[in-house]
Design a protein around this motif. Structure first.
Motif, PDB file in Angstrom:
ATOM      1  N   LYS A   1      -5.442  10.929  -1.034  1.00  0.00           N
ATOM      2  CA  LYS A   1      -6.476  11.967  -0.943  1.00  0.00           C
ATOM      3  C   LYS A   1      -6.193  12.967   0.179  1.00  0.00           C
ATOM      4  O   LYS A   1      -6.200  14.169  -0.044  1.00  0.00           O
ATOM      5  CB  LYS A   1      -7.839  11.322  -0.721  1.00  0.00           C
ATOM      6  CG  LYS A   1      -8.980  12.325  -0.669  1.00  0.00           C
ATOM      7  CD  LYS A   1     -10.330  11.622  -0.538  1.00  0.00           C
ATOM      8  CE  LYS A   1     -11.473  12.627  -0.494  1.00  0.00           C
ATOM      9  NZ  LYS A   1     -12.793  11.955  -0.361  1.00  0.00           N
ATOM     10  N   CYS A   2      -5.894  12.438   1.391  1.00  0.00           N
ATOM     11  CA  CYS A   2      -5.715  13.338   2.533  1.00  0.00           C
ATOM     12  C   CYS A   2      -4.256  13.475   2.973  1.00  0.00           C
ATOM     13  O   CYS A   2      -3.957  14.257   3.873  1.00  0.00           O
ATOM     14  CB  CYS A   2      -6.568  12.883   3.707  1.00  0.00           C
ATOM     15  SG  CYS A   2      -6.001  11.344   4.484  1.00  0.00           S
ATOM     16  N   ALA A   3      -3.366  12.692   2.354  1.00  0.00           N
ATOM     17  CA  ALA A   3      -1.917  12.746   2.628  1.00  0.00           C
ATOM     18  C   ALA A   3      -1.537  12.232   4.010  1.00  0.00           C
ATOM     19  O   ALA A   3      -0.403  12.425   4.449  1.00  0.00           O
ATOM     20  CB  ALA A   3      -1.382  14.160   2.430  1.00  0.00           C
ATOM     21  N   ALA A   4      -2.452  11.584   4.709  1.00  0.00           N
ATOM     22  CA  ALA A   4      -2.108  11.004   6.010  1.00  0.00           C
ATOM     23  C   ALA A   4      -1.083   9.880   5.813  1.00  0.00           C
ATOM     24  O   ALA A   4      -1.103   9.164   4.821  1.00  0.00           O
ATOM     25  CB  ALA A   4      -3.354  10.467   6.693  1.00  0.00           C
TER      26      ALA A   4
ATOM     27  N   PHE B   1     -11.086   7.509   1.152  1.00  0.00           N
ATOM     28  CA  PHE B   1     -10.285   6.942   0.061  1.00  0.00           C
ATOM     29  C   PHE B   1     -10.103   5.431   0.259  1.00  0.00           C
ATOM     30  O   PHE B   1      -9.902   4.962   1.375  1.00  0.00           O
ATOM     31  CB  PHE B   1      -8.914   7.625   0.000  1.00  0.00           C
ATOM     32  CG  PHE B   1      -8.103   7.222  -1.195  1.00  0.00           C
ATOM     33  CD1 PHE B   1      -8.389   7.713  -2.457  1.00  0.00           C
ATOM     34  CD2 PHE B   1      -7.051   6.322  -1.055  1.00  0.00           C
ATOM     35  CE1 PHE B   1      -7.642   7.332  -3.557  1.00  0.00           C
ATOM     36  CE2 PHE B   1      -6.299   5.941  -2.148  1.00  0.00           C
ATOM     37  CZ  PHE B   1      -6.593   6.442  -3.418  1.00  0.00           C
ATOM     38  N   GLU B   2     -10.206   4.686  -0.841  1.00  0.00           N
ATOM     39  CA  GLU B   2     -10.092   3.225  -0.797  1.00  0.00           C
ATOM     40  C   GLU B   2      -9.049   2.743  -1.795  1.00  0.00           C
ATOM     41  O   GLU B   2      -8.847   3.336  -2.851  1.00  0.00           O
ATOM     42  CB  GLU B   2     -11.436   2.569  -1.136  1.00  0.00           C
ATOM     43  CG  GLU B   2     -12.555   2.890  -0.162  1.00  0.00           C
ATOM     44  CD  GLU B   2     -13.855   2.226  -0.581  1.00  0.00           C
ATOM     45  OE1 GLU B   2     -14.769   2.135   0.262  1.00  0.00           O
ATOM     46  OE2 GLU B   2     -13.973   1.807  -1.761  1.00  0.00           O
ATOM     47  N   VAL B   3      -8.401   1.656  -1.424  1.00  0.00           N
ATOM     48  CA  VAL B   3      -7.480   0.960  -2.331  1.00  0.00           C
ATOM     49  C   VAL B   3      -7.988  -0.461  -2.504  1.00  0.00           C
ATOM     50  O   VAL B   3      -8.238  -1.162  -1.513  1.00  0.00           O
ATOM     51  CB  VAL B   3      -6.041   0.937  -1.775  1.00  0.00           C
ATOM     52  CG1 VAL B   3      -5.129   0.130  -2.707  1.00  0.00           C
ATOM     53  CG2 VAL B   3      -5.497   2.350  -1.608  1.00  0.00           C
TER      54      VAL B   3
ATOM     55  N   LEU C   1       0.835  -1.203   0.000  1.00  0.00           N
ATOM     56  CA  LEU C   1       0.000   0.000   0.000  1.00  0.00           C
ATOM     57  C   LEU C   1       0.869   1.253   0.000  1.00  0.00           C
ATOM     58  O   LEU C   1       1.992   1.230   0.516  1.00  0.00           O
ATOM     59  CB  LEU C   1      -0.913  -0.007   1.228  1.00  0.00           C
ATOM     60  CG  LEU C   1      -1.952  -1.136   1.283  1.00  0.00           C
ATOM     61  CD1 LEU C   1      -2.636  -1.145   2.640  1.00  0.00           C
ATOM     62  CD2 LEU C   1      -2.971  -0.975   0.163  1.00  0.00           C
ATOM     63  N   PRO C   2       0.381   2.363  -0.553  1.00  0.00           N
ATOM     64  CA  PRO C   2       1.153   3.612  -0.514  1.00  0.00           C
ATOM     65  C   PRO C   2       1.440   4.013   0.927  1.00  0.00           C
ATOM     66  O   PRO C   2       0.630   3.764   1.826  1.00  0.00           O
ATOM     67  CB  PRO C   2       0.222   4.623  -1.191  1.00  0.00           C
ATOM     68  CG  PRO C   2      -0.738   3.802  -1.987  1.00  0.00           C
ATOM     69  CD  PRO C   2      -0.910   2.518  -1.240  1.00  0.00           C
ATOM     70  N   ILE C   3       2.582   4.624   1.161  1.00  0.00           N
ATOM     71  CA  ILE C   3       2.931   5.019   2.529  1.00  0.00           C
ATOM     72  C   ILE C   3       1.995   6.132   3.020  1.00  0.00           C
ATOM     73  O   ILE C   3       1.760   6.280   4.219  1.00  0.00           O
ATOM     74  CB  ILE C   3       4.402   5.474   2.622  1.00  0.00           C
ATOM     75  CG1 ILE C   3       4.841   5.554   4.090  1.00  0.00           C
ATOM     76  CG2 ILE C   3       4.632   6.774   1.899  1.00  0.00           C
ATOM     77  CD1 ILE C   3       6.320   5.733   4.277  1.00  0.00           C
ATOM     78  N   GLY C   4       1.423   6.898   2.084  1.00  0.00           N
ATOM     79  CA  GLY C   4       0.489   7.960   2.452  1.00  0.00           C
ATOM     80  C   GLY C   4      -0.781   7.885   1.629  1.00  0.00           C
ATOM     81  O   GLY C   4      -0.797   7.372   0.507  1.00  0.00           O
ATOM     82  N   CYS C   5      -1.867   8.362   2.186  1.00  0.00           N
ATOM     83  CA  CYS C   5      -3.143   8.402   1.478  1.00  0.00           C
ATOM     84  C   CYS C   5      -3.064   9.423   0.347  1.00  0.00           C
ATOM     85  O   CYS C   5      -2.621  10.559   0.549  1.00  0.00           O
ATOM     86  CB  CYS C   5      -4.263   8.773   2.446  1.00  0.00           C
ATOM     87  SG  CYS C   5      -5.879   8.978   1.651  1.00  0.00           S
TER      88      CYS C   5
END
Length: 339
Positions: free
Chosen positions: A273-276, A306-308, A267-271
Motif C-alpha cells: 500500500k505505502c511501498a515502505a 495495510f495488513e497481511v 512477508l513481502p519486502i515492501g508494503c
C-alpha cells in the motif's frame, strides 16, 4: 565424578565404509559442489579404502543415449555392489521444469532440454542394478521447488521412494533453490550423522538451526522409510519379507519468525500500500471463524493500515522452538503408511 563435555555429543567416531555418489545432469557446473564438500568433511576420519566418492554425469535425453546410460548404470551398479557400504549418501543435481515439476534428463538431438515425469526419470537414472544402491541410503534431491510444489510431481516422487526405498529423502521447496545455502547443513550432517552416529531424524532440528541461510530461503521436505531390513539381503527378499513392514512418513520443516515469516510464510519486502521497505511489526493472533489460528501482521508506517494475514498449512504440526521470536514448524504432510 565431575567433568565438562568439551567436544562431541557422542564419544565415538563411526568411520564405517561410506559411499558418496553424485549424479549430475549434463551441462550443470560441478565446481565447489556439495558432495565434494561432504567428502572433504569426512576425509580426515577415513582411509582411501573406507570412503568412496563417485561423480557421474548423465544424459539420457534420447533413446540412443538412454541405451548407453543403461549400459553405464549396469557397470557402475555391479562395481559398487561388490562393496559392503554401511553408509550410502546419494546426490542428484538436476533442473526441474517450472510449470510441472518434471526433471531434466538431458539433451535431445538438437541440443534442447528434455524433461521426464519424476517417476520415469528416477526409473531411468537408477536403472538396474543401480536401484539396489539406493536401498537404505540417504538421497538428496538438489533441485528447485517445483519437484515438490506440484501435486503430480510430488506424488510421482512418493512412488519412486516407495519403489527405491531410500531410508531418507531430502528435497527443497524454494522456486529457485540455491545449493550454496546448504553448506552449513551438510558439514553438520557429516559430523553429527556420519561421524558421531546420530540418526538423521534425531538431529535434523540441530542441522536446521545452524543453517542460517537455508531457513529464510526454503522449507525442507523429508521422507523417512522406517523398518528397512539389511541392505545385503537379496533384492527381491527385501521387498517380499513378512518379518517387517516398512513405513514411509513425509515431513515439511518450515522456519517461522514473528515479524519475518509468520507461520513460515515470507512477508513481502515492501508494503503493497505505502511501498515502505520492511515495515512489518510483530504478528499477532487474530482468529477468524474459518481460520482459528490466523495471525495478522500490520505495516508500521505512519498512516498506513495495510495488513497481511497468514495461517499454518492444513496438516498436523509441531512447534520446534528456537528462541522467543523464531523456530521451526514440523508438519506431517504424509502420515505413516506401509510401503
Amino acid at each position: 565424578m565431575s567433568s565438562v563435555c568439551e567436544r562431541a555429543s557422542k564419544s565415538q567416531v563411526c568411520a564405517e565404509s561410506t559411499l558418496i555418489l553424485h549424479f549430475l545432469c549434463t551441462g550443470m557446473q560441478t565446481q565447489g559442489s556439495l558432495p565434494l564438500l561432504l567428502k572433504t568433511t569426512l576425509d580426515e576420519y577415513h582411509t582411501k579404502a573406507s570412503l568412496e566418492y563417485t561423480e557421474v554425469t548423465f544424459d539420457f535425453g534420447t533413446q540412443k543415449k538412454l541405451n548407453r546410460w543403461r549400459a553405464k548404470a549396469k557397470k557402475l551398479g555391479e562395481k559398487l555392489g561388490t562393496s559392503d557400504f554401511k553408509r550410502k549418501i546419494i546426490f542428484v543435481t538436476v533442473h526441474s521444469e517450472v510449470t510441472r515439476g518434471d526433471l531434466f534428463s538431458g539433451k535431445d538431438e538438437k541440443g534442447g532440454d528434455v524433461a521426464m515425469r519424476v517417476e520415469e526419470f528416477m526409473s531411468c537414472l537408477f536403472s538396474p542394478p543401480l536401484e539396489e544402491v539406493v536401498y537404505a541410503s540417504t538421497l538428496f534431491m538438489l533441485t528447485c521447488g517445483p519437484l515438490v510444489s506440484f501435486q503430480e510431481s510430488f506424488t510421482s516422487m512418493q512412488q519412486s521412494i516407495r519403489h527405491l526405498q531410500p531410508e531418507y529423502t531430502i528435497a527443497f521447496t524454494a522456486l529457485n533453490f540455491i545449493n550454496a545455502v546448504l553448506k552449513p547443513f551438510l558439514v553438520s550432517y557429516g559430523v553429527q550423522v556420519l561421524i558421531e552416529g546420530h540418526a538423521l531424524g534425531d538431529v535434523l532440528q540441530d542441522l536446521l538451526n545452524v543453517s542460517l541461510g537455508l531457513r529464510m530461503h526454503s522449507d525442507v521436505i523429508l521422507f523417512h522409510v522406517a523398518g528397512l531390513i539389511s541392505p545385503k539381503a537379496p533384492f527381491l527378499l527385501r521387498r517380499a519379507s513378512l518379518a517387517t513392514t516398512p513405513l514411509v512418513t513425509g515431513y515439511r520443516y518450515s522456519w517461522y519468525h514473528s515479524h519475518r515469516r509468520p507461520w513460515g510464510n515470507s512477508l513481502p519486502i515492501g508494503c503493497k500500500k505505502c511501498a515502505a521497505i520492511r515495515p512489518w511489526g510483530r504478528s499477532k493472533l487474530d482468529p477468524q471463524p474459518d481460520q482459528p489460528k490466523a495471525r495478522v501482521t500490520k505495516c508500521q508506517s505512519k498512516g498506513c493500515d495495510f495488513e497481511v494475514r497468514t495461517q499454518p498449512l492444513p496438516h498436523e504440526y509441531q512447534v520446534l522452538r528456537g528462541d522467543e521470536t523464531s523456530g521451526w514448524l514440523k508438519y506431517v504432510i504424509c502420515a505413516a503408511e506401509p510401503l
